[in-house]
Design an enzyme around this catalytic site. Structure first.
Site, PDB file in Angstrom:
ATOM      1  CG  HIS A 155      29.984  22.381 -97.356  1.00 14.85           C
ATOM      2  ND1 HIS A 155      30.139  21.649 -96.205  1.00 14.85           N
ATOM      3  CD2 HIS A 155      30.883  21.879 -98.247  1.00 14.85           C
ATOM      4  CE1 HIS A 155      31.105  20.745 -96.384  1.00 14.85           C
ATOM      5  NE2 HIS A 155      31.561  20.869 -97.616  1.00 14.85           N
ATOM      6  CB  SER A 276       0.543  36.012 -96.122  1.00 14.91           C
ATOM      7  OG  SER A 276       0.394  36.846 -94.998  1.00 14.91           O
ATOM      8  CE  LYS A 282       5.280  35.734 -96.624  1.00  9.14           C
ATOM      9  NZ  LYS A 282       6.601  35.166 -96.515  1.00  9.14           N
ATOM     10  CD  GLU A 289       6.870  26.547 -96.045  1.00 10.67           C
ATOM     11  OE1 GLU A 289       6.240  26.697 -94.990  1.00 10.67           O
ATOM     12  OE2 GLU A 289       7.108  27.469 -96.831  1.00 10.67           O
TER      13      GLU A 289
END
Ligand code: ARG
Length: 463
Positions: A155, A276, A282, A289
């Site tokens: 979980h 970024s 960043k 992804e």
């Protein structure tokens, strides 16, 4: 000029020509198509269905065409519709009437089924090599990290301690099954459909076994109607790609989480991260992804072909031309993802200290504390209750179980003694789990060694 023009009185509409043609995407089957035609022509010659000298001429010319395609010398013709008729057209251009004999006893329907089966066989070999590399990297990292401790989760809540090797080897198991699934797909792919003709086979005395042997097929299709309309083998491969993508997406999700500022369990290499356009600080995990994202796309390819095949009456229908783009896309995508994931893992650094720090909170040794009480004679259910109360006490007092004094412990249960501390260290928690499947270092060594034997010595890799 169309090869099937005989019964037509009008030229094909221009828009229909473009709509009907598959050459823009099925040209990548050229190698398989030529290989199949060569085997077919040789067999026609051997059976004296065409003169052996003409079979030789066809073979030789097809080899030249193959070479010219490889060299980029050939421009395909949309008028010739698909790769099968483009190559036949080139053959006829070069050797005239003799070239017109190659399609004796054959239809594009069994030809395309053959080409696809050959193509998938080749692609699966490539997938084997890529998955083998991925498995090799997982083994390498795992061998270095059999003693790297970190919490494992249910979980997404801390659960118990384990090792990085144990965690990563879970993915080894998944990718190994993916490999084996592909081996299984191969069994049903390497079945030879030529001889099925358009759908009801042929009256020519074709030697199907000869063709199967020359193309390294393991069996013959046994029903010509099924053989020209079956795409299960492609669907199975799409399913295998989908499952593999799903496994990769799960690993990528974990890498993304581990790469967050909150976790800092791994650091992705600069060469495998992106920045970024607005936020200068960043460093984003775009690569995992994208793999996660492309998983949806491969599922889409599987669904597209399943839906195309739904309710098609026997035998061949042009709907089936739609099989190729989905299949090619899924294979291209899956191969690219495995390759980049392997490199991403290879170049990532794993932050042992932060992983260990992760075990300093979250009561990952609570199960072991309960098991300790069981050893002292308490039933597991009562032990669970006592440790639950112990955890509550710890939370109120901002302590871990191992920080409690013997006095505090004995107030919670008279079964606690000072040998508890040795029982619930991280080392004890992990190395106590030494049954097969568990994270103890010795167990992991055995499991990893067995997997290495499979990976590096087994002859399935050279299938
Ligand atoms: N381009 C076709 C396909 O990919 C080849 C088979 C065509 N057969 C036919 N009878 N129209 O399915």
């Amino acid at each position: 000029m169309k090869m099937w023009k005989g019964r037509f009185t009008k030229d094909t509409d221009k828009e229909v020509n473009a709509f009907n043609a598959s050459i823009s995407f099925d040209q990548r089957l050229y190698s398989q198509d030529i290989k199949g035609s060569i085997a077919h022509a040789k067999m026609l010659g051997k059976q004296n269905i065409i003169p052996p000298s003409e079979a030789e001429m066809i073979t030789k010319t097809l080899e030249d065409i193959h070479e010219d395609i490889e060299k980029g010398k050939i421009e395909f013709d949309i008028e010739a519709e698909d790769i099968h008729m483009n190559i036949e057209k080139l053959l006829i251009q070069r050797i005239g009437t003799v070239g017109k004999k190659v399609h004796t006893g054959r239809s594009r329907n069994d030809q395309v089924a053959l080409d696809l089966r050959l193509y998938i066989t080749d692609e699966i070999q490539e997938l084997f090599a890529l998955v083998t590399d991925l498995l090799g990297i997982i083994i390498k990292i795992s061998e270095e990290h059999m003693g790297t401790y970190l919490p494992c989760y249910t979980h997404l809540q801390k659960a118990q301690p384990t090792t990085l090797a144990h965690h990563l080897m879970a993915y080894f198991e998944m990718f190994k099954r993916d490999y084996e699934r592909l081996e299984d797909n191969l069994k049903r792919t390497k079945i030879m459909p030529l001889g099925s003709g358009a759908l009801a086979s042929t009256t020519y005395p074709l030697d199907r076994q000869f063709v199967a042997d020359s193309l390294d097929f393991q069996a013959l299709t046994l029903n010509s109607m099924d053989a020209v309309s079956d795409r299960d083998f492609a669907l199975e491969t799409l399913f295998s790609c989908s499952v593999m993508m799903m496994h990769m997406s799960r690993l990528c999700e974990e890498l993304i989480i581990w790469n967050t500022d909150e976790f800092q369990y791994i650091q992705l290499d600069d060469a495998f991260s992106t920045g970024s356009s607005i936020m200068p600080q960043k460093k984003n995990p775009d690569i995992p992804e994208l793999i996660r994202g492309k998983t949806g796309r491969v599922y889409g390819d599987l669904m597209a072909l399943l839906t195309t095949m739904k309710a098609l009456p026997l035998a061949y229908n042009k709907d089936m031309q739609e099989d190729k783009e989905a299949l090619f896309d899924a294979l291209d995508t899956t191969k690219a993802c495995i390759s980049v994931l392997t490199k991403l893992l290879e170049t990532s650094s794993f932050k042992k200290d932060n992983m260990l720090k992760g075990l300093k909170s979250g009561f990952c040794n609570a199960t072991d504390a309960a098991d300790y009480l069981v050893k002292k004679g308490v039933s597991f259910r009562d032990a669970h209750e006592i440790i639950g109360k112990t955890v509550l006490y710890c939370m109120e007092n901002e302590k871990n179980i191992e920080d409690l004094t013997v006095d505090e412990l004995t107030q919670l249960s008279s079964y606690f003694e000072d040998d508890l501390y040795n029982y619930i260290t991280i080392d004890a928690c992990i190395n106590g789990r030494n049954i097969i499947g568990g994270p103890a270092i010795n167990t992991m060594k055995t499991v990893i060694n067995n997997h290495k034997k499979w990976l590096y010595n087994s002859d399935v890799n050279s299938m």
